[in-house]
Enzyme design. Structure first.
Site, PDB file in Angstrom:
ATOM      1  N   LYS A  12       0.829  -1.210   0.000  1.00  0.00           N
ATOM      2  CA  LYS A  12       0.000   0.000   0.000  1.00  0.00           C
ATOM      3  C   LYS A  12       0.870   1.270   0.000  1.00  0.00           C
ATOM      4  O   LYS A  12       2.072   1.194   0.260  1.00  0.00           O
ATOM      5  CB  LYS A  12      -0.931  -0.051   1.209  1.00  0.00           C
ATOM      6  CG  LYS A  12      -1.978  -1.177   1.125  1.00  0.00           C
ATOM      7  CD  LYS A  12      -2.885  -1.171   2.349  1.00  0.00           C
ATOM      8  CE  LYS A  12      -4.004  -2.203   2.241  1.00  0.00           C
ATOM      9  NZ  LYS A  12      -4.921  -2.142   3.404  1.00  0.00           N
ATOM     10  N   TYR A  52     -12.375  -2.975  -3.621  1.00  0.00           N
ATOM     11  CA  TYR A  52     -12.993  -2.968  -2.295  1.00  0.00           C
ATOM     12  C   TYR A  52     -14.520  -2.902  -2.392  1.00  0.00           C
ATOM     13  O   TYR A  52     -15.159  -2.265  -1.562  1.00  0.00           O
ATOM     14  CB  TYR A  52     -12.456  -1.788  -1.484  1.00  0.00           C
ATOM     15  CG  TYR A  52     -11.053  -1.981  -0.933  1.00  0.00           C
ATOM     16  CD1 TYR A  52     -10.723  -3.096  -0.152  1.00  0.00           C
ATOM     17  CD2 TYR A  52     -10.056  -1.023  -1.150  1.00  0.00           C
ATOM     18  CE1 TYR A  52      -9.443  -3.264   0.368  1.00  0.00           C
ATOM     19  CE2 TYR A  52      -8.768  -1.185  -0.616  1.00  0.00           C
ATOM     20  CZ  TYR A  52      -8.481  -2.304   0.142  1.00  0.00           C
ATOM     21  OH  TYR A  52      -7.210  -2.471   0.676  1.00  0.00           O
ATOM     22  N   PHE A  60     -15.671   3.862   6.959  1.00  0.00           N
ATOM     23  CA  PHE A  60     -14.272   4.199   6.676  1.00  0.00           C
ATOM     24  C   PHE A  60     -13.944   4.196   5.180  1.00  0.00           C
ATOM     25  O   PHE A  60     -12.811   4.471   4.789  1.00  0.00           O
ATOM     26  CB  PHE A  60     -13.325   3.250   7.437  1.00  0.00           C
ATOM     27  CG  PHE A  60     -13.493   1.788   7.106  1.00  0.00           C
ATOM     28  CD1 PHE A  60     -12.896   1.240   5.970  1.00  0.00           C
ATOM     29  CD2 PHE A  60     -14.261   0.953   7.915  1.00  0.00           C
ATOM     30  CE1 PHE A  60     -13.044  -0.105   5.661  1.00  0.00           C
ATOM     31  CE2 PHE A  60     -14.406  -0.393   7.613  1.00  0.00           C
ATOM     32  CZ  PHE A  60     -13.803  -0.924   6.477  1.00  0.00           C
ATOM     33  N   ARG A  88      -1.974 -14.356   4.246  1.00  0.00           N
ATOM     34  CA  ARG A  88      -2.682 -13.660   5.336  1.00  0.00           C
ATOM     35  C   ARG A  88      -1.903 -13.808   6.645  1.00  0.00           C
ATOM     36  O   ARG A  88      -1.850 -12.874   7.446  1.00  0.00           O
ATOM     37  CB  ARG A  88      -4.094 -14.239   5.503  1.00  0.00           C
ATOM     38  CG  ARG A  88      -5.013 -14.023   4.306  1.00  0.00           C
ATOM     39  CD  ARG A  88      -5.548 -12.629   4.189  1.00  0.00           C
ATOM     40  NE  ARG A  88      -6.527 -12.280   5.201  1.00  0.00           N
ATOM     41  CZ  ARG A  88      -7.279 -11.180   5.166  1.00  0.00           C
ATOM     42  NH1 ARG A  88      -7.177 -10.315   4.149  1.00  0.00           N
ATOM     43  NH2 ARG A  88      -8.128 -10.919   6.124  1.00  0.00           N
ATOM     44  N   THR A  94      -5.835  -7.697  10.346  1.00  0.00           N
ATOM     45  CA  THR A  94      -6.178  -6.408   9.728  1.00  0.00           C
ATOM     46  C   THR A  94      -5.805  -5.237  10.634  1.00  0.00           C
ATOM     47  O   THR A  94      -5.235  -4.241  10.172  1.00  0.00           O
ATOM     48  CB  THR A  94      -7.692  -6.378   9.420  1.00  0.00           C
ATOM     49  OG1 THR A  94      -8.003  -7.487   8.576  1.00  0.00           O
ATOM     50  CG2 THR A  94      -8.098  -5.080   8.743  1.00  0.00           C
ATOM     51  N   ARG A 105       2.285  -6.550   9.420  1.00  0.00           N
ATOM     52  CA  ARG A 105       1.545  -5.489  10.109  1.00  0.00           C
ATOM     53  C   ARG A 105       1.968  -5.395  11.585  1.00  0.00           C
ATOM     54  O   ARG A 105       2.026  -4.299  12.146  1.00  0.00           O
ATOM     55  CB  ARG A 105       0.045  -5.735   9.986  1.00  0.00           C
ATOM     56  CG  ARG A 105      -0.495  -5.458   8.566  1.00  0.00           C
ATOM     57  CD  ARG A 105      -1.809  -6.154   8.341  1.00  0.00           C
ATOM     58  NE  ARG A 105      -2.468  -5.781   7.094  1.00  0.00           N
ATOM     59  CZ  ARG A 105      -3.560  -6.392   6.654  1.00  0.00           C
ATOM     60  NH1 ARG A 105      -4.108  -7.382   7.341  1.00  0.00           N
ATOM     61  NH2 ARG A 105      -4.115  -6.003   5.518  1.00  0.00           N
ATOM     62  N   ASN A 115      -2.216   0.213   7.296  1.00  0.00           N
ATOM     63  CA  ASN A 115      -1.747  -1.145   7.648  1.00  0.00           C
ATOM     64  C   ASN A 115      -0.874  -1.810   6.577  1.00  0.00           C
ATOM     65  O   ASN A 115      -0.776  -3.023   6.507  1.00  0.00           O
ATOM     66  CB  ASN A 115      -2.911  -2.021   8.105  1.00  0.00           C
ATOM     67  CG  ASN A 115      -3.929  -2.281   7.021  1.00  0.00           C
ATOM     68  OD1 ASN A 115      -3.819  -1.731   5.929  1.00  0.00           O
ATOM     69  ND2 ASN A 115      -4.911  -3.114   7.300  1.00  0.00           N
ATOM     70  N   HIS A 118      -1.912  -5.348   1.478  1.00  0.00           N
ATOM     71  CA  HIS A 118      -3.152  -6.094   1.242  1.00  0.00           C
ATOM     72  C   HIS A 118      -2.832  -7.534   0.867  1.00  0.00           C
ATOM     73  O   HIS A 118      -1.845  -7.790   0.171  1.00  0.00           O
ATOM     74  CB  HIS A 118      -3.939  -5.459   0.091  1.00  0.00           C
ATOM     75  CG  HIS A 118      -5.048  -6.341  -0.415  1.00  0.00           C
ATOM     76  ND1 HIS A 118      -6.285  -6.375   0.183  1.00  0.00           N
ATOM     77  CD2 HIS A 118      -5.079  -7.262  -1.416  1.00  0.00           C
ATOM     78  CE1 HIS A 118      -7.042  -7.282  -0.439  1.00  0.00           C
ATOM     79  NE2 HIS A 118      -6.341  -7.823  -1.423  1.00  0.00           N
ATOM     80  N   GLU A 129      -9.228 -10.693  -7.824  1.00  0.00           N
ATOM     81  CA  GLU A 129      -8.301  -9.567  -7.656  1.00  0.00           C
ATOM     82  C   GLU A 129      -7.163  -9.621  -8.672  1.00  0.00           C
ATOM     83  O   GLU A 129      -6.760  -8.579  -9.199  1.00  0.00           O
ATOM     84  CB  GLU A 129      -7.756  -9.556  -6.218  1.00  0.00           C
ATOM     85  CG  GLU A 129      -8.848  -9.227  -5.203  1.00  0.00           C
ATOM     86  CD  GLU A 129      -8.415  -9.313  -3.743  1.00  0.00           C
ATOM     87  OE1 GLU A 129      -9.181  -8.856  -2.873  1.00  0.00           O
ATOM     88  OE2 GLU A 129      -7.318  -9.841  -3.450  1.00  0.00           O
TER      89      GLU A 129
END
Ligand code: UDP
Ligand code: MG
Length: 151
Positions: A12, A52, A60, A88, A94, A105, A115, A118, A129
């Site tokens: 990100k 998303y 948010f 993950r 998250t 993270r 964070n 992704h 995706e």
């Protein structure tokens, strides 16, 4: 060579700015996963809205849009057995306040709105995706490490 499971991982904008691209890539490389696509892009709202799509009604969402369009991102595709779930795990929860030390993270983030990375949450999500971010397709190549990673 056998085609294995794939996941979509995206560094990100905060992590690009903070010089964490290499570190995140290294974690996946050293685990033994194979990089099959990578680029740097400035994402627009349309693309992020599709990415998303399940979160558009969340409170948010507007701040997520401005965060994700604030600078370039580095989308990637990684391949390997169990890579979706492992991805993950490598990223951590998250919310960085709940991410274990040793995870991306857990090691590099404090705020859920910053964070750093992704990762797809399921195999079907990964397929969606990957085609969204890499409509041009991904690379096919044979890794010389294959027989040192898989029995
Ligand atoms: N997010 C946020 N506030 C929240 C929940 C999520 O800003 O309360 C952001 C955060 O950047 C997160 C992204 O929205 O990574 C997508 O949320 P999701 O629940 O899909 O988490 P992820 O799959 O990224 O762990
Ligand atoms: Mg998600």
């Amino acid at each position: 060579m056998k085609e294995r499971e794939r996941t979509f991982i995206m560094v990100k904008p905060d992590a690009v700015q903070r010089g964490l691209v290499g570190n995140i890539i290294t974690r996946f490389e050293q685990k033994g996963f194979k990089l099959v696509a990578l680029k740097m892009v400035q994402a627009d709202e349309e693309l992020l809205r599709q990415h998303y799509k399940d979160l558009v009604s969340k409170p948010f969402f507007p701040s997520l849009m401005s965060y994700m369009t604030s600078g370039p991102v580095v989308p990637m595709v990684w391949e390997g057995d169990g890579v979706v779930k492992a991805g993950r795990t490598i990223l951590g929860a998250t919310k960085p306040s709940e991410s274990a030390p040793g995870t991306v993270r857990g090691d590099y983030a404090i705020d859920v709105g910053r964070n750093v990375c992704h990762g797809s949450d399921a195999v079907e999500t990964a397929v969606r995706e990957i085609s969204l971010w890499f409509p041009e397709g991904v690379t096919k190549w044979d890794s010389h490490s294959e027989s040192w990673i898989y029995e």
